[in-house]
Each structure stands twice: as C-alpha cells, then as structure tokens.
Write an enzyme that holds these catalytic residues in place. Structure first.
Site, PDB file in Angstrom:
ATOM      1  N   GLY A 150      32.505 -70.977  19.245  1.00  0.00           N
ATOM      2  CA  GLY A 150      32.950 -72.154  18.482  1.00  0.00           C
ATOM      3  C   GLY A 150      31.953 -72.403  17.361  1.00  0.00           C
ATOM      4  O   GLY A 150      31.358 -71.470  16.815  1.00  0.00           O
ATOM      5  N   ILE A 152      28.877 -73.781  17.267  1.00  0.00           N
ATOM      6  CA  ILE A 152      27.472 -73.394  17.458  1.00  0.00           C
ATOM      7  C   ILE A 152      27.356 -71.881  17.639  1.00  0.00           C
ATOM      8  O   ILE A 152      26.484 -71.235  17.035  1.00  0.00           O
ATOM      9  CB  ILE A 152      26.844 -74.172  18.638  1.00  0.00           C
ATOM     10  CG1 ILE A 152      26.802 -75.668  18.292  1.00  0.00           C
ATOM     11  CG2 ILE A 152      25.445 -73.644  18.957  1.00  0.00           C
ATOM     12  CD1 ILE A 152      26.408 -76.582  19.427  1.00  0.00           C
ATOM     13  N   SER A 231      23.768 -75.075  25.953  1.00  0.00           N
ATOM     14  CA  SER A 231      25.122 -75.657  25.940  1.00  0.00           C
ATOM     15  C   SER A 231      25.138 -76.885  26.845  1.00  0.00           C
ATOM     16  O   SER A 231      24.814 -77.992  26.404  1.00  0.00           O
ATOM     17  CB  SER A 231      26.159 -74.618  26.364  1.00  0.00           C
ATOM     18  OG  SER A 231      25.961 -74.173  27.688  1.00  0.00           O
ATOM     19  N   GLU A 261      20.100 -83.704  34.390  1.00  0.00           N
ATOM     20  CA  GLU A 261      18.999 -84.066  33.486  1.00  0.00           C
ATOM     21  C   GLU A 261      18.387 -85.420  33.835  1.00  0.00           C
ATOM     22  O   GLU A 261      17.288 -85.741  33.383  1.00  0.00           O
ATOM     23  CB  GLU A 261      19.467 -83.996  32.027  1.00  0.00           C
ATOM     24  CG  GLU A 261      19.770 -82.558  31.644  1.00  0.00           C
ATOM     25  CD  GLU A 261      20.270 -82.361  30.232  1.00  0.00           C
ATOM     26  OE1 GLU A 261      20.287 -83.322  29.449  1.00  0.00           O
ATOM     27  OE2 GLU A 261      20.661 -81.213  29.916  1.00  0.00           O
ATOM     28  N   HIS A 280      16.505 -81.039  26.190  1.00  0.00           N
ATOM     29  CA  HIS A 280      17.753 -81.333  25.479  1.00  0.00           C
ATOM     30  C   HIS A 280      17.443 -81.781  24.046  1.00  0.00           C
ATOM     31  O   HIS A 280      18.025 -82.749  23.539  1.00  0.00           O
ATOM     32  CB  HIS A 280      18.585 -82.394  26.212  1.00  0.00           C
ATOM     33  CG  HIS A 280      20.052 -82.286  25.907  1.00  0.00           C
ATOM     34  ND1 HIS A 280      21.024 -82.323  26.876  1.00  0.00           N
ATOM     35  CD2 HIS A 280      20.708 -82.126  24.732  1.00  0.00           C
ATOM     36  CE1 HIS A 280      22.203 -82.196  26.302  1.00  0.00           C
ATOM     37  NE2 HIS A 280      22.042 -82.072  24.994  1.00  0.00           N
ATOM     38  N   ALA A 282      17.597 -79.681  21.339  1.00  0.00           N
ATOM     39  CA  ALA A 282      18.125 -78.736  20.338  1.00  0.00           C
ATOM     40  C   ALA A 282      18.764 -79.459  19.151  1.00  0.00           C
ATOM     41  O   ALA A 282      18.688 -79.004  18.021  1.00  0.00           O
ATOM     42  CB  ALA A 282      19.137 -77.797  20.974  1.00  0.00           C
TER      43      ALA A 282
HETATM   44  P1  NAD Z   1      33.071 -75.830  20.187  1.00  0.00           P
HETATM   45  O1  NAD Z   1      34.146 -76.625  20.825  1.00  0.00           O
HETATM   46  O2  NAD Z   1      33.043 -75.687  18.693  1.00  0.00           O
HETATM   47  O3  NAD Z   1      33.055 -74.349  20.795  1.00  0.00           O
HETATM   48  C1  NAD Z   1      33.195 -74.101  22.156  1.00  0.00           C
HETATM   49  C2  NAD Z   1      33.753 -72.695  22.310  1.00  0.00           C
HETATM   50  O4  NAD Z   1      33.802 -72.417  23.720  1.00  0.00           O
HETATM   51  C3  NAD Z   1      35.188 -72.549  21.766  1.00  0.00           C
HETATM   52  O5  NAD Z   1      35.268 -71.417  20.920  1.00  0.00           O
HETATM   53  C4  NAD Z   1      36.032 -72.386  23.031  1.00  0.00           C
HETATM   54  O6  NAD Z   1      37.171 -71.552  22.826  1.00  0.00           O
HETATM   55  C5  NAD Z   1      35.023 -71.752  23.969  1.00  0.00           C
HETATM   56  N1  NAD Z   1      35.408 -71.910  25.376  1.00  0.00           N
HETATM   57  C6  NAD Z   1      35.970 -72.989  25.968  1.00  0.00           C
HETATM   58  N2  NAD Z   1      36.195 -72.725  27.276  1.00  0.00           N
HETATM   59  C7  NAD Z   1      35.756 -71.454  27.497  1.00  0.00           C
HETATM   60  C8  NAD Z   1      35.711 -70.620  28.636  1.00  0.00           C
HETATM   61  N3  NAD Z   1      36.197 -71.028  29.817  1.00  0.00           N
HETATM   62  N4  NAD Z   1      35.170 -69.384  28.496  1.00  0.00           N
HETATM   63  C9  NAD Z   1      34.718 -68.945  27.293  1.00  0.00           C
HETATM   64  N5  NAD Z   1      34.726 -69.690  26.179  1.00  0.00           N
HETATM   65  C10 NAD Z   1      35.237 -70.941  26.278  1.00  0.00           C
HETATM   66  O7  NAD Z   1      31.694 -76.451  20.724  1.00  0.00           O
HETATM   67  P2  NAD Z   1      30.253 -76.388  20.036  1.00  0.00           P
HETATM   68  O8  NAD Z   1      30.104 -77.521  19.097  1.00  0.00           O
HETATM   69  O9  NAD Z   1      30.000 -75.003  19.562  1.00  0.00           O
HETATM   70  O10 NAD Z   1      29.310 -76.723  21.304  1.00  0.00           O
HETATM   71  C11 NAD Z   1      29.064 -75.729  22.286  1.00  0.00           C
HETATM   72  C12 NAD Z   1      28.242 -76.328  23.431  1.00  0.00           C
HETATM   73  O11 NAD Z   1      26.979 -76.796  22.952  1.00  0.00           O
HETATM   74  C13 NAD Z   1      28.891 -77.521  24.164  1.00  0.00           C
HETATM   75  O12 NAD Z   1      28.638 -77.360  25.557  1.00  0.00           O
HETATM   76  C14 NAD Z   1      28.095 -78.712  23.675  1.00  0.00           C
HETATM   77  O13 NAD Z   1      28.100 -79.743  24.630  1.00  0.00           O
HETATM   78  C15 NAD Z   1      26.721 -78.072  23.531  1.00  0.00           C
HETATM   79  N6  NAD Z   1      25.787 -78.789  22.661  1.00  0.00           N
HETATM   80  C16 NAD Z   1      24.471 -78.839  23.032  1.00  0.00           C
HETATM   81  C17 NAD Z   1      23.543 -79.489  22.214  1.00  0.00           C
HETATM   82  C18 NAD Z   1      22.081 -79.548  22.570  1.00  0.00           C
HETATM   83  O14 NAD Z   1      21.364 -80.376  22.019  1.00  0.00           O
HETATM   84  N7  NAD Z   1      21.592 -78.702  23.460  1.00  0.00           N
HETATM   85  C19 NAD Z   1      23.972 -80.077  21.028  1.00  0.00           C
HETATM   86  C20 NAD Z   1      25.320 -79.985  20.661  1.00  0.00           C
HETATM   87  C21 NAD Z   1      26.218 -79.335  21.491  1.00  0.00           C
END
Ligand code: NAD
Length: 317
Positions: A150, A152, A231, A261, A280, A282
């Site tokens: 997606g 990220i 994630s 967490e 957390h 990032a």
């Molecule tokens: P996004 O919705 O743009 O992308 C998620 C991707 O995962 C999509 O392409 C989707 O098709 C795929 N997906 C969904 N279910 C799946 C499965 N069962 N198997 C394989 N792929 C699957 O999300 P994003 O904005 O890229 O965020 C990704 C992750 O990062 C999320 O978990 C979000 O909570 C996390 N995040 C963490 C931080 C941090 O500070 N650590 C900050 C922002 C987001």
C-alpha cells in the site's frame, strides 16, 4: 458541539482556534474505557490517537456520539464496524506521508544490518575503537521482501531501489502499475519469505493478518536474514521472533510496534538478542505532527459541513 480529544499534546491552540464556537475537552494522555465514557457522555465527536480504545461499550454508552476521528493511520483500536452499524462516522488519517514510516524502516534496517545501537553503546561505554564485534551486512544487490504494498510499502520500494536492492512483494491486492514502475514481481508469501535477505511488513492489522508472520513463516525466511516490523505488533508473533533471534536463525530484527504497547515490559522481544526497538516512533516527525493536526481539522470541518472526508476504508472492517 462537544468534542473530546485524548492524547493531544501538539498544536492544541491550532485545534482550539479552528473550532471557536465548540466545547473542546482536551486530554494530553489516553483515557481508559470508563473515563472516556464519563467525560464524553454528551459528546458528538471523539478524537483519539492510538492508545485510547473506542470499544463497543464506549460507543453504546454515548448516544450523542456521531463522529470518531483517530489521528492515526491505523484504526484497529476503534470498534469501527460496530460504530458504523450504529450510524456513527469513523475517520482516520489516510495518509500523512508514507515516506515518513518508510524512512524509519530503513533506519531500523541499517541499524540492524550494521549493528549501530550496540556499536554506539560499545564505543561510549568501553571508550575504545574496535570494530571486530560489529561485522555488518550490505543492502546493495540484496533482496527486500515487502509484505503489503500500500502507501508505506510503495514508499519503501521506492527507497529500496535507491539502495540498489532487488524487490519481491506479497499483497492480497496486486498493484500492477507499481510493479511495472519499480520492476518487481508479486509472489506468494512463502516465496517472498524464502527469497528475501530482508523482510518488511506493511499490512494493516486485521483478522486475516493477525500473526501473519508466525513461527512457520519465520522458519521459511532465509537463515541470517532480517525482519522489520513497523506496521502493527499483532501482525507478528513476538514469541516466534524471539525464538528465531535466540536460535540465531535471523541476523536481527527492527521493530517499531509491539503486540501490547500498553504493557511493553511483558513483551518477549525486549529480552531478545540482536533486536533494535523503537517505541512506535516511525511516524513521529516534526513535519508529520503539523500535517496530522491540519487533516484532523479538515475531517471535523467536513463532518460539520455534512460530507465527512477521510472515512476508514470499509473493506477492512
Ligand atoms: P495501506 O492501506 O495503504 O496498505 C496496506 C496494504 O496491505 C494494502 O496494499 C493491502 O492490500 C494490503 N493487505 C491488506 N490485507 C492483507 C493481507 N491479508 N495480506 C497481504 N496484504 C494485505 O496502509 P499503509 O498506510 O501502507 O499502512 C501500512 C501499515 O503501517 C498499517 O498497519 C498501519 O497501521 C501501519 N502504520 C504504522 C506507523 C508507525 O508509526 N509505525 C505509522 C503509520 C502506519
């Protein structure tokens, strides 16, 4: 209109100034379920960050509630399905710049590959310059497995290309234009794990992705590889990762998220060898805080105008 904000420390004045005619109740810390029910009893809007759980009980206990806004990308701490079924709008921050988390992923990857935290601690504690315990791994020409392509995941792939890495990816949805742009194949998860020198996780936490990376998945990873998770903690089985680090199957791991967490002290990863952990953080840059505040204001204003933007995607509920 009464609005309750929890975990709000930055740009409080900006948010107050955006809603001069509303009653804003602001806490700089998370609230427990009962506290939230108590303070938000007659509120129309609740806005939280990641450590305040908006449970089914919270939703059922506040009949005046119409809008829940989390100032985060992830929304697994909100009982969204239940809220939406009750006619409550649930919004999040769809994107505050995916590169922010992607940059941190490479900070974790390089820190782990080059053993930066232990080298830093060694020099400062021992007051000696001796590189012999800090043999590193290179990124160039290595294979990066990206699980979830997606926003990220795509930003990670863009950076990986700058490092001269080969990319392989797994996602339930295959983004063909992204694959064509950066020249990488989509493969089954098992093959991504088996081919990669480094694996990085970027799926949301859903019932399907809970412990997506468990002991079996980790056993499929190459010996001497590195796992990065920025994630959600629940995507990865912490005990399985601890065992793989203890046995030496993995070179190291870079972790920004834990399964619980709120109770990090109980997490098995804190006692694991060769792991780099950040709390957390990032997403946490000076620039992001400004963008989150602006997006939250935009979301609440759009709700007040009758057509809310930034609703949580219904396919994940
Ligand atoms: P996004 O919705 O743009 O992308 C998620 C991707 O995962 C999509 O392409 C989707 O098709 C795929 N997906 C969904 N279910 C799946 C499965 N069962 N198997 C394989 N792929 C699957 O999300 P994003 O904005 O890229 O965020 C990704 C992750 O990062 C999320 O978990 C979000 O909570 C996390 N995040 C963490 C931080 C941090 O500070 N650590 C900050 C922002 C987001």
């Amino acid at each position: 209109m009464k609005m309750v904000f929890t975990e709000l420390k930055e740009h409080v004045d900006l948010i107050r100034d955006a809603f001069p005619d509303d009653e804003l109740v602001i806490f700089d810390h998370p609230l427990e379920e009962e506290q939230l029910i108590d303070v938000a009893r007659d509120a129309e809007v609740i806005s939280v960050f990641i450590y305040t759980q908006v449970t089914e009980k919270v939703i059922d206990s506040i009949p005046s509630l119409k809008l829940v806004v989390t100032r985060s990308v992830g929304f697994d701490h909100i009982a969204s399905k239940h809220a939406i079924e009750k006619g409550i709008t649930v919004c999040h921050v769809p994107d505050y710049g995916a590169h922010v988390v992607a940059e941190h992923v490479f900070a974790l990857l390089l820190a782990s590959a080059r053993r930066i935290p232990s080298a830093d601690a060694f020099v400062k504690n021992e007051r000696r310059f001796d590189f012999s315990n800090f043999l590193g791994l290179e990124l160039r020409d290595k294979t990066l497995g990206v699980v979830g392509t997606g926003k990220i995941g795509a930003a990670v792939i863009e950076i990986a290309k700058g490092f001269g890495m080969r990319v392989v990816a797994y996602d339930v949805y295959q983004n063909k234009s992204l694959a064509a742009k950066y020249g990488f194949p989509y493969l089954p998860l098992e093959e991504v794990l088996g081919e990669s020198d480094f694996v990085t996780l970027h799926t949301p936490l859903t019932p399907d992705t809970h412990h997506l990376i468990d002991a079996t998945a980790i056993s499929r990873m190459k010996k001497g590889s590195i796992l990065i998770n920025a994630s959600r903690g629940g995507v990865l089985d912490s005990r399985a990762l601890r065992d793989a680090l203890t046995s030496g199957h993995l070179w190291g791991a870079g972790i920004d998220v834990l399964e619980d967490e709120a109770h990090p002290e109980k997490d098995p990863l804190l006692d694991s060898p060769r792991i780099v952990i950040t709390p957390h953080s990032a997403f946490y840059t000076k620039e992001v805080l400004q963008r989150i505040s602006q997006l939250t204001i935009e979301t609440v204003k759009s709700y007040k105008a009758g057509s809310p933007v930034n609703k949580v995607p219904s396919e994940y509920l």
